[in-house]
Design an enzyme around this catalytic site. Structure first.
Site, mmCIF file in Angstrom:
data_model
loop_
_atom_site.group_PDB
_atom_site.id
_atom_site.type_symbol
_atom_site.label_atom_id
_atom_site.label_comp_id
_atom_site.label_asym_id
_atom_site.label_seq_id
_atom_site.Cartn_x
_atom_site.Cartn_y
_atom_site.Cartn_z
ATOM 1 N N GLY A 54 0.822 -1.215 0.000
ATOM 2 C CA GLY A 54 0.000 0.000 0.000
ATOM 3 C C GLY A 54 0.847 1.252 0.000
ATOM 4 N N THR A 75 -3.034 -1.365 -5.324
ATOM 5 C CA THR A 75 -3.986 -2.048 -6.209
ATOM 6 C C THR A 75 -4.221 -1.338 -7.537
ATOM 7 O OG1 THR A 75 -5.710 -0.973 -4.916
ATOM 8 C CG2 THR A 75 -5.352 -3.298 -4.496
ATOM 9 N N VAL A 125 -2.772 -7.446 -2.331
ATOM 10 C CA VAL A 125 -2.141 -8.325 -1.318
ATOM 11 C C VAL A 125 -2.908 -9.634 -1.089
ATOM 12 C CG1 VAL A 125 -0.815 -6.690 0.089
ATOM 13 C CG2 VAL A 125 -3.221 -7.062 0.591
ATOM 14 N N TYR A 149 -13.026 -3.896 10.522
ATOM 15 C CA TYR A 149 -11.773 -3.145 10.614
ATOM 16 C C TYR A 149 -11.172 -3.288 12.008
ATOM 17 C CZ TYR A 149 -8.512 0.799 10.163
ATOM 18 O OH TYR A 149 -7.375 1.584 10.126
ATOM 19 N N ALA A 150 -12.013 -3.092 13.040
ATOM 20 C CA ALA A 150 -11.514 -3.186 14.422
ATOM 21 C C ALA A 150 -10.959 -4.583 14.703
ATOM 22 C CB ALA A 150 -12.635 -2.853 15.404
ATOM 23 N N ALA A 151 -11.663 -5.617 14.231
ATOM 24 C CA ALA A 151 -11.209 -6.989 14.470
ATOM 25 C C ALA A 151 -9.905 -7.263 13.729
ATOM 26 C CB ALA A 151 -12.286 -7.982 14.040
HETATM 27 P P1 NDP Z 1 -5.008 5.129 2.121
HETATM 28 O O1 NDP Z 1 -6.390 4.675 1.766
HETATM 29 O O2 NDP Z 1 -4.654 6.557 1.931
HETATM 30 O O3 NDP Z 1 -3.939 4.229 1.322
HETATM 31 C C1 NDP Z 1 -4.041 2.842 1.363
HETATM 32 C C2 NDP Z 1 -3.001 2.220 0.448
HETATM 33 O O4 NDP Z 1 -3.162 0.784 0.548
HETATM 34 C C3 NDP Z 1 -3.216 2.585 -1.018
HETATM 35 O O5 NDP Z 1 -1.984 2.728 -1.672
HETATM 36 C C4 NDP Z 1 -3.973 1.379 -1.570
HETATM 37 O O6 NDP Z 1 -3.756 1.111 -2.946
HETATM 38 C C5 NDP Z 1 -3.354 0.249 -0.748
HETATM 39 N N1 NDP Z 1 -4.218 -0.928 -0.691
HETATM 40 C C6 NDP Z 1 -5.497 -1.009 -0.250
HETATM 41 N N2 NDP Z 1 -5.950 -2.252 -0.409
HETATM 42 C C7 NDP Z 1 -4.943 -2.976 -0.967
HETATM 43 C C8 NDP Z 1 -4.808 -4.312 -1.395
HETATM 44 N N3 NDP Z 1 -5.818 -5.186 -1.304
HETATM 45 N N4 NDP Z 1 -3.639 -4.704 -1.921
HETATM 46 C C9 NDP Z 1 -2.617 -3.833 -2.043
HETATM 47 N N5 NDP Z 1 -2.676 -2.541 -1.681
HETATM 48 C C10 NDP Z 1 -3.835 -2.122 -1.149
HETATM 49 O O7 NDP Z 1 -4.793 4.678 3.647
HETATM 50 P P2 NDP Z 1 -3.894 5.295 4.825
HETATM 51 O O8 NDP Z 1 -2.595 5.731 4.287
HETATM 52 O O9 NDP Z 1 -4.720 6.241 5.590
HETATM 53 O O10 NDP Z 1 -3.721 4.011 5.747
HETATM 54 C C11 NDP Z 1 -2.586 3.165 5.652
HETATM 55 C C12 NDP Z 1 -2.664 2.142 6.765
HETATM 56 O O11 NDP Z 1 -2.732 2.816 8.020
HETATM 57 C C13 NDP Z 1 -3.898 1.246 6.698
HETATM 58 O O12 NDP Z 1 -3.562 -0.061 7.122
HETATM 59 C C14 NDP Z 1 -4.843 1.885 7.689
HETATM 60 O O13 NDP Z 1 -5.775 0.972 8.212
HETATM 61 C C15 NDP Z 1 -3.868 2.362 8.734
HETATM 62 N N6 NDP Z 1 -4.372 3.429 9.567
HETATM 63 C C16 NDP Z 1 -4.697 4.659 9.031
HETATM 64 C C17 NDP Z 1 -5.168 5.655 9.852
HETATM 65 C C18 NDP Z 1 -5.524 7.007 9.341
HETATM 66 O O14 NDP Z 1 -6.053 7.803 10.133
HETATM 67 N N7 NDP Z 1 -5.262 7.324 8.068
HETATM 68 C C19 NDP Z 1 -5.361 5.436 11.298
HETATM 69 C C20 NDP Z 1 -4.992 4.124 11.744
HETATM 70 C C21 NDP Z 1 -4.520 3.175 10.907
HETATM 71 P P3 NDP Z 1 -4.343 2.091 -4.086
HETATM 72 O O15 NDP Z 1 -3.607 3.382 -3.931
HETATM 73 O O16 NDP Z 1 -3.986 1.399 -5.360
HETATM 74 O O17 NDP Z 1 -5.798 2.210 -3.828
#
Ligand code: NDP
Length: 262
Positions: free
Chosen positions: A20, A45, A71, A169-171
């Site tokens: 990601g 993705t 992923v 998400y929480a789980a």
């Molecule tokens: P974004 O939605 O801004 O970015 C998510 C990234 O993950 C994107 O690049 C997306 O790809 C990629 N992605 C999503 N699904 C898949 C998949 N199935 N396979 C490969 N890549 C994937 O999210 P954030 O930057 O905000 O969050 C990043 C992480 O931090 C996450 O795990 C989130 O749960 C966690 N988090 C975020 C918080 C927040 O406040 N922002 C708070 C707590 C946790 P693409 O660009 O191609 O769509």
């Protein structure tokens, strides 16, 4: 799976994989790892997001490599890992950052009634099964190298009563805390650390603009009085990825501005 391999690091730089990495927190971790001297591969993705991130990062092609991979498509992920190895050698740093958080359609209805089994399964697949699979795939080579750094990006929603996020998400994020501890225990004797970073509210595409009602209300709960930044999360990831963090394992580090201080 172990093959004769190229030198896997130069100086302090190692081979790192960030899932990601095309947007938000993942993109900042990629940027920070490049600044730290790592060779960095990332996946996401959507092809246009991968391309945009490569352009933002100025394409230092000898140290940056990315593909459009989901992923949850484990065969495609394995192929990607092989191409990273062929390019730079074994992966020493893994950041499981890719995550999804479906939005609730009806804000007034309970989450449970709006969460289908299909949606539940998809969130667990991306947020929890993806990291588990990557840890399993990369651990043997890290064990052979007697070095590794694994960082799972959890969430405040997996640490305390979730206020905004859904049950899936929480789980999934609470599951990452358990996976972190279990993997840390297994891999500790091999020079491999496994830690979790649990951010609170960080503005990104996932959380939306600051003026959104959900963010205004979230802000009122953050003791430091502001949202976190992706750079602050990347800074902690950079430290946990460093050799100096070798005595920290199985930990979950909350980056929440004081909201739920564990
Ligand atoms: P974004 O939605 O801004 O970015 C998510 C990234 O993950 C994107 O690049 C997306 O790809 C990629 N992605 C999503 N699904 C898949 C998949 N199935 N396979 C490969 N890549 C994937 O999210 P954030 O930057 O905000 O969050 C990043 C992480 O931090 C996450 O795990 C989130 O749960 C966690 N988090 C975020 C918080 C927040 O406040 N922002 C708070 C707590 C946790 P693409 O660009 O191609 O769509």
């Amino acid at each position: 799976m172990l093959q004769s391999r190229k030198v896997s690091h130069q100086g302090d730089g190692r081979v790192a994989l960030v899932t990601g990495g095309a947007r938000g927190i993942g993109l900042e971790i990629v940027r920070r790892f490049l600044a730290d001297g790592h060779q960095v591969a990332f996946l996401a993705t959507r092809a246009e997001h991968v391309e945009r991130a490569l352009n933002i990062l100025d394409r230092p092609e000898e140290r940056l490599y990315a593909e459009r991979i989901d992923v949850t498509r484990h065969n495609e992920v394995e192929g990607f890992l092989e191409r990273i190895r062929a390019r730079w050698g074994e992966i020493a740093v893994l950041v499981n950052n890719a995550g999804i958080s479906p939005k609730r359609v009806d804000q007034d209805a309970p989450w449970l009634s709006q969460t289908s089994l299909d949606e539940w399964t998809r969130v667990i697949d991306v947020n929890l099964n993806g990291p588990f699979s990557l840890i399993r795939l990369l651990a043997p080579a890290m064990i052979a190298e007697a070095y590794g750094r694994i960082i799972n990006i959890g969430s405040l929603a997996g640490r305390a009563m979730p206020i905004i996020a859904g049950p899936h998400y929480a789980a999934s994020k609470a599951g990452l805390v358990g996976l972190t501890r279990a993997a840390a225990r297994d891999l500790a004797p091999h020079g491999i650390t496994v830690n979790c970073i649990a951010p609170g509210r960080v503005l990104s595409d996932l959380t939306g603009p600051p003026e959104a009602a959900v963010n205004r209300s979230a802000l009122s709960r953050i003791p430091v009085g502001r949202f976190g930044t992706a750079q602050e999360v990347a800074h902690v990831a950079s430290f946990l990825a460093s050799p100096m963090a070798g005595f920290i394992t199985g930990a979950t580090i909350d980056i929440t501005g004081g909201e739920f201080a564990a």
